[in-house]
Motif scaffolding. Structure first.
Motif, mmCIF file in Angstrom:
data_model
loop_
_atom_site.group_PDB
_atom_site.id
_atom_site.type_symbol
_atom_site.label_atom_id
_atom_site.label_comp_id
_atom_site.label_asym_id
_atom_site.label_seq_id
_atom_site.Cartn_x
_atom_site.Cartn_y
_atom_site.Cartn_z
ATOM 1 N N THR A 2 0.818 -1.212 0.000
ATOM 2 C CA THR A 2 0.000 0.000 0.000
ATOM 3 C C THR A 2 0.854 1.264 0.000
ATOM 4 O OG1 THR A 2 -0.186 -0.110 2.394
ATOM 5 C CG2 THR A 2 -1.978 -1.080 1.106
ATOM 6 N N VAL A 3 2.076 1.170 0.512
ATOM 7 C CA VAL A 3 2.975 2.329 0.489
ATOM 8 C C VAL A 3 3.300 2.704 -0.954
ATOM 9 C CG1 VAL A 3 5.257 3.155 1.169
ATOM 10 C CG2 VAL A 3 3.930 1.745 2.738
ATOM 11 N N VAL A 4 3.471 1.710 -1.799
ATOM 12 C CA VAL A 4 3.759 1.967 -3.214
ATOM 13 C C VAL A 4 2.553 2.620 -3.881
ATOM 14 C CG1 VAL A 4 4.300 0.870 -5.418
ATOM 15 C CG2 VAL A 4 5.397 0.068 -3.335
ATOM 16 N N TYR A 5 1.355 2.158 -3.573
ATOM 17 C CA TYR A 5 0.152 2.743 -4.154
ATOM 18 C C TYR A 5 -0.022 4.197 -3.712
ATOM 19 C CZ TYR A 5 -1.254 -1.971 -5.509
ATOM 20 O OH TYR A 5 -1.312 -3.216 -6.064
ATOM 21 N N LEU A 9 0.068 7.483 -6.124
ATOM 22 C CA LEU A 9 -1.025 8.444 -6.186
ATOM 23 C C LEU A 9 -0.565 9.849 -5.812
ATOM 24 C CD1 LEU A 9 -3.995 6.348 -4.768
ATOM 25 C CD2 LEU A 9 -3.622 7.084 -7.126
ATOM 26 N N ALA A 10 0.375 9.955 -4.869
ATOM 27 C CA ALA A 10 0.909 11.265 -4.491
ATOM 28 C C ALA A 10 1.691 11.888 -5.648
ATOM 29 C CB ALA A 10 1.799 11.130 -3.261
ATOM 30 N N ILE A 11 2.485 11.081 -6.325
ATOM 31 C CA ILE A 11 3.241 11.585 -7.476
ATOM 32 C C ILE A 11 2.283 12.009 -8.588
ATOM 33 C CG2 ILE A 11 4.814 10.891 -9.327
ATOM 34 C CD1 ILE A 11 6.255 9.167 -7.208
ATOM 35 N N LEU A 12 1.235 11.231 -8.820
ATOM 36 C CA LEU A 12 0.242 11.597 -9.831
ATOM 37 C C LEU A 12 -0.486 12.888 -9.451
ATOM 38 C CD1 LEU A 12 -1.311 8.136 -10.759
ATOM 39 C CD2 LEU A 12 0.144 9.570 -12.180
ATOM 40 N N ALA A 13 -0.746 13.086 -8.162
ATOM 41 C CA ALA A 13 -1.416 14.307 -7.710
ATOM 42 C C ALA A 13 -0.527 15.531 -7.922
ATOM 43 C CB ALA A 13 -1.803 14.179 -6.243
ATOM 44 N N VAL A 14 0.757 15.408 -7.603
ATOM 45 C CA VAL A 14 1.694 16.520 -7.826
ATOM 46 C C VAL A 14 1.807 16.828 -9.314
ATOM 47 C CG1 VAL A 14 4.119 17.205 -7.643
ATOM 48 C CG2 VAL A 14 2.976 16.159 -5.694
ATOM 49 N N ALA A 15 1.884 15.793 -10.128
ATOM 50 C CA ALA A 15 1.948 15.997 -11.575
ATOM 51 C C ALA A 15 0.667 16.654 -12.082
ATOM 52 C CB ALA A 15 2.186 14.668 -12.281
ATOM 53 N N GLY A 16 -0.457 16.292 -11.511
ATOM 54 C CA GLY A 16 -1.723 16.906 -11.887
ATOM 55 C C GLY A 16 -1.773 18.386 -11.533
ATOM 56 N N LEU A 17 -1.257 18.745 -10.367
ATOM 57 C CA LEU A 17 -1.218 20.158 -9.990
ATOM 58 C C LEU A 17 -0.311 20.962 -10.908
ATOM 59 C CD1 LEU A 17 -1.151 19.943 -6.090
ATOM 60 C CD2 LEU A 17 -2.998 20.762 -7.540
ATOM 61 N N LEU A 18 0.837 20.416 -11.230
ATOM 62 C CA LEU A 18 1.742 21.107 -12.151
ATOM 63 C C LEU A 18 1.126 21.238 -13.543
ATOM 64 C CD1 LEU A 18 5.140 19.508 -11.092
ATOM 65 C CD2 LEU A 18 4.326 21.815 -10.603
ATOM 66 N N ILE A 43 -5.239 11.137 -15.241
ATOM 67 C CA ILE A 43 -6.495 10.596 -14.714
ATOM 68 C C ILE A 43 -6.611 9.110 -15.037
ATOM 69 C CG2 ILE A 43 -9.008 10.667 -14.997
ATOM 70 C CD1 ILE A 43 -8.687 13.729 -15.282
ATOM 71 N N VAL A 44 -6.254 8.725 -16.244
ATOM 72 C CA VAL A 44 -6.277 7.314 -16.623
ATOM 73 C C VAL A 44 -5.295 6.516 -15.761
ATOM 74 C CG1 VAL A 44 -5.716 5.711 -18.498
ATOM 75 C CG2 VAL A 44 -7.128 7.697 -18.953
ATOM 76 N N ALA A 45 -4.124 7.089 -15.509
ATOM 77 C CA ALA A 45 -3.146 6.407 -14.656
ATOM 78 C C ALA A 45 -3.679 6.269 -13.229
ATOM 79 C CB ALA A 45 -1.822 7.163 -14.656
ATOM 80 N N GLY A 46 -4.381 7.277 -12.742
ATOM 81 C CA GLY A 46 -4.985 7.196 -11.410
ATOM 82 C C GLY A 46 -6.031 6.090 -11.333
ATOM 83 N N PHE A 47 -6.859 5.973 -12.385
ATOM 84 C CA PHE A 47 -7.823 4.874 -12.433
ATOM 85 C C PHE A 47 -7.117 3.518 -12.465
ATOM 86 C CE2 PHE A 47 -11.224 7.807 -14.019
ATOM 87 C CZ PHE A 47 -12.151 7.501 -13.040
ATOM 88 N N ALA A 48 -6.010 3.433 -13.183
ATOM 89 C CA ALA A 48 -5.274 2.169 -13.259
ATOM 90 C C ALA A 48 -4.683 1.794 -11.901
ATOM 91 C CB ALA A 48 -4.179 2.267 -14.312
ATOM 92 N N VAL A 49 -4.164 2.777 -11.179
ATOM 93 C CA VAL A 49 -3.637 2.507 -9.836
ATOM 94 C C VAL A 49 -4.773 2.080 -8.905
ATOM 95 C CG1 VAL A 49 -2.532 3.556 -7.821
ATOM 96 C CG2 VAL A 49 -1.632 4.000 -10.093
ATOM 97 N N ASN A 50 -5.923 2.727 -9.039
ATOM 98 C CA ASN A 50 -7.078 2.338 -8.229
ATOM 99 C C ASN A 50 -7.501 0.910 -8.537
ATOM 100 O OD1 ASN A 50 -9.278 2.450 -6.521
ATOM 101 N ND2 ASN A 50 -10.596 3.398 -8.040
ATOM 102 N N MET A 51 -7.481 0.534 -9.810
ATOM 103 C CA MET A 51 -7.818 -0.842 -10.167
ATOM 104 C C MET A 51 -6.826 -1.831 -9.574
ATOM 105 S SD MET A 51 -9.068 -0.421 -14.129
ATOM 106 C CE MET A 51 -8.524 -2.059 -14.511
ATOM 107 N N ALA A 52 -5.547 -1.459 -9.560
ATOM 108 C CA ALA A 52 -4.539 -2.348 -8.982
ATOM 109 C C ALA A 52 -4.697 -2.453 -7.467
ATOM 110 C CB ALA A 52 -3.144 -1.852 -9.330
#
Length: 88
Positions: A2-5, A9-18, A43-52
């Motif tokens: 779960t730490v990896v997930y 998600l944190a990296i995707l959120a920072v990339a989304g803000l930028l 957003i697609v990558a976030g959905f993929a992480v959620n699916m994983a």
């Protein structure tokens, strides 16, 4: 695991803000279109992480539709700005 997930998600959120900053600042319409395309990919990558994370494929139709919508949107912007000299 779960730490990896959470880290992903944190990296995707920072990339989304930028990406949102680039989307707002512009200065050209093609910069904004590219930022919007990157945002759709995030957003697609976030959905993929959620699916994983959930071990569920129920989000797969949402993932495919979002990716297709981003692709069609990018093609539409390119077609609209294709013949212009100034893309502001």
């Amino acid at each position: 695991m779960t730490v990896v997930y959470i880290a992903t998600l944190a990296i995707l959120a920072v990339a989304g803000l930028l990406t949102l900053i680039r989307l707002i600042k512009g200065p050209w319409i093609l910069d904004r279109a590219m930022a919007l395309d990157v945002l759709v990919v995030l957003i697609v990558a976030g959905f993929a992480v959620n699916m994983a994370m959930t071990d569920s494929v129920l989000s797969l139709p949402i993932l495919v539709c979002t990716a297709l919508l981003g692709f069609v949107g990018t093609l539409s912007v390119v077609r609209l700005t294709e013949g212009r000299k100034e893309h502001r």
